[in-house]
Design an enzyme around this catalytic site. Structure first.
Site, PDB file in Angstrom:
ATOM      1  CD  GLU A 179      -3.124  -1.160   2.005  1.00  0.00           C
ATOM      2  OE1 GLU A 179      -3.077  -0.411   2.999  1.00  0.00           O
ATOM      3  OE2 GLU A 179      -4.108  -1.882   1.743  1.00  0.00           O
ATOM      4  CD  GLU A 198      -4.200  -6.065   2.731  1.00  0.00           C
ATOM      5  OE1 GLU A 198      -2.962  -6.031   2.640  1.00  0.00           O
ATOM      6  OE2 GLU A 198      -4.854  -5.202   3.354  1.00  0.00           O
TER       7      GLU A 198
END
Length: 484
Positions: free
Chosen positions: A243, A338
């Protein structure tokens, strides 16, 4: 009219009596003829079902499903195994440090049984085939750390103090037990942050990697891969940063597309090449709302050869972003790495949304893997760092040394992982109405169809293959996996 009915009834009685008399007189003294046996219809399609109301949870159904050609009015999901798409690497979760910690708290036999159930290949197993791990701590560790933490103000550019020690307590021993069960399981590594002395804010939360440490950080990845190999753990792929556009987690680090392209082409890629490391470099590892990030990196002619593909999450954007990037660079792979289930979520809502988007959606948009977030947690959704996720619900809740609960994430993964092994190929299947679906051909030649009824009413439908079909049904929100 009544008189006509009586005459017809009398005619059938007389005819039936005459037939009986004829049969008994002609067979006097002879053996009775062998009656013609009723043909036995054999089951041709196995069907496993989960219902949103939890009344049925990954149960094999006993009704007979056999292919035929009797016409009906129902919708057809047509399977075409001449249409071939991507090869699948696997389905699974992130084995966070916290997941490893709570699984290791189980009693010896309970833990052994759970690992066989999760990673084994028996009829009672769900066959998870891909794991993601954090390089250093994620926010689902009890506390943040990296593999080269130094006292404030000190650096270690030679990486003399690099050590896997923090993960030798729980994560690495558990990975070894999993590899003993499935030596072929693939493992991806993703860092949440670089060591603090490499960052411009010297903090676990946010900040960026200083360019002067790009080369040292590339060697940090090299050491990680080499030392894990020394433990018997092969890292199949890494992403340079989890991220990279989210700097508010603990730990976290911001890395723009241009920074990541620079790091890959000038440092990480060459470092892997000079050290003969074949671990895949997968870029991005963030939400579907910014496909331009991986496209920017793949457009860089120098970075391009070092990159195997791009990874995505779905906390923002649409799953079709994977196809956007695939179509722009069809020689590069896409990965779905994810998606969490929330402690505030409902079983039926999460089952429906995640099967539609994470499993079916990612696979229909070229992904090689479909991973959910954490594999396990305790009853308080821990452990996690201060500022880390407090609502992330694992596939398994470890209640005590002898007790565990299988949550919705378990069933989301199992409907694919149990039946679609690594090496399977996605094949053509038509989406009709509310019947979201994806189909595969396994290395053994079996066909597997995963179907979700995304509507609000039960659906009767046909699964059509090679000119014949079976008829089946799914309640609203139910998930079925069909194998033949």
């Amino acid at each position: 009219m009544k008189k006509i009915h009586q005459i017809v009834k009398l005619f059938f009685i007389i005819a039936f009596s005459a037939m009986n008399i004829s049969c008994s007189s002609s067979n006097e003294g002879a053996d009775s003829p062998t009656p013609t046996p009723t043909p036995v219809v054999k089951n041709e399609v196995d069907f496993w079902l989960t219902k949103g109301n939890q009344s049925v949870l990954l149960q094999k159904q006993t009704n007979i499903l056999a292919f035929g050609s009797k016409a009906n009015i129902y919708q057809n999901i047509e399977i075409n195994d001449t249409q071939k798409y991507q090869t699948v690497d696997g389905f699974g979760f992130t084995l966070t440090g916290g997941s490893a910690q709570v699984i290791n708290q189980l009693a010896t036999q309970k833990k052994k049984d759970l690992l066989q159930e999760l990673f084994g290949s028996s009829d009672a197993s769900i066959g998870l085939s891909y794991l993601r791990i954090s390089i250093g701590a994620s926010d689902l560790n009890a506390a943040p750390f990296t593999y080269d933490d130094m006292p404030s103000g000190q650096t270690d550019v030679s990486l003399t103090n690099f050590s896997l020690a923090p993960d030798k307590i729980d994560l690495i021993p558990l990975l070894k037990e999993i590899l003993a069960i499935n030596p072929n399981i693939k493992i991806m590594g993703s860092p949440w942050t670089a060591p603090l002395w490499m960052k411009d804010n010297s903090n676990f939360v946010g900040g960026s990697l200083q360019p002067k440490y790009y080369e040292v950080y590339a060697q940090y990845f090299v050491k990680f891969i080499q030392k894990m190999k020394g433990e018997g753990i092969v890292i199949d792929a890494i992403t340079p940063q989890n991220e990279p556009l989210h700097g508010g987690n603990n730990p976290s680090m911001v890395m723009t597309a241009l920074q990541q392209a620079d790091f890959i082409k000038n440092n990480l890629g060459p470092a892997f090449k000079s050290n003969n490391i074949t671990t895949k470099i997968i870029t991005y590892d963030h939400n579907c709302d910014n496909p331009q990030y991986p496209i920017t990196i793949l457009k860089d002619a120098v970075a391009y050869p070092f990159v195997t593909g791009s990874a995505f999450h779905l906390y923002g954007g649409d799953i079709s972003a994977l196809t956007t990037v695939h179509d722009a660079f069809p020689d590069k792979e896409v990965y779905f790495t994810e998606q969490y289930t929330s402690s505030a979520g409902s079983f039926d809502g999460d089952l429906k949304w995640q099967v539609k988007n994470v499993i079916i959606g990612s696979m229909r948009n070229w992904s090689k893997i479909a991973l959910q977030w954490n594999l396990a947690n305790d009853g308080t959704f821990g452990p996690h760092t201060q500022g880390g996720c407090t609502t992330c619900k694992g596939a398994i809740t470890i209640n005590s040394t002898e007790s565990l609960t299988r949550n919705v994430g378990y069933y989301i993964a199992a409907h694919a992982s149990k039946f679609v092994p690594a090496g399977s190929v996605r094949i053509g299947s038509a989406i009709v109405g509310n019947l979201q679906n994806v189909a595969f051909k396994t290395p053994e030649g079996k066909k597997v169809l995963l179907v979700l009824n995304d509507g609000s009413a039960p659906e009767l439908f046909n699964i059509k293959y090679n000119g014949k079909w079976i008829t089946t049904s799914l309640e609203a929100g139910a998930v079925g996996t069909y194998i033949w």
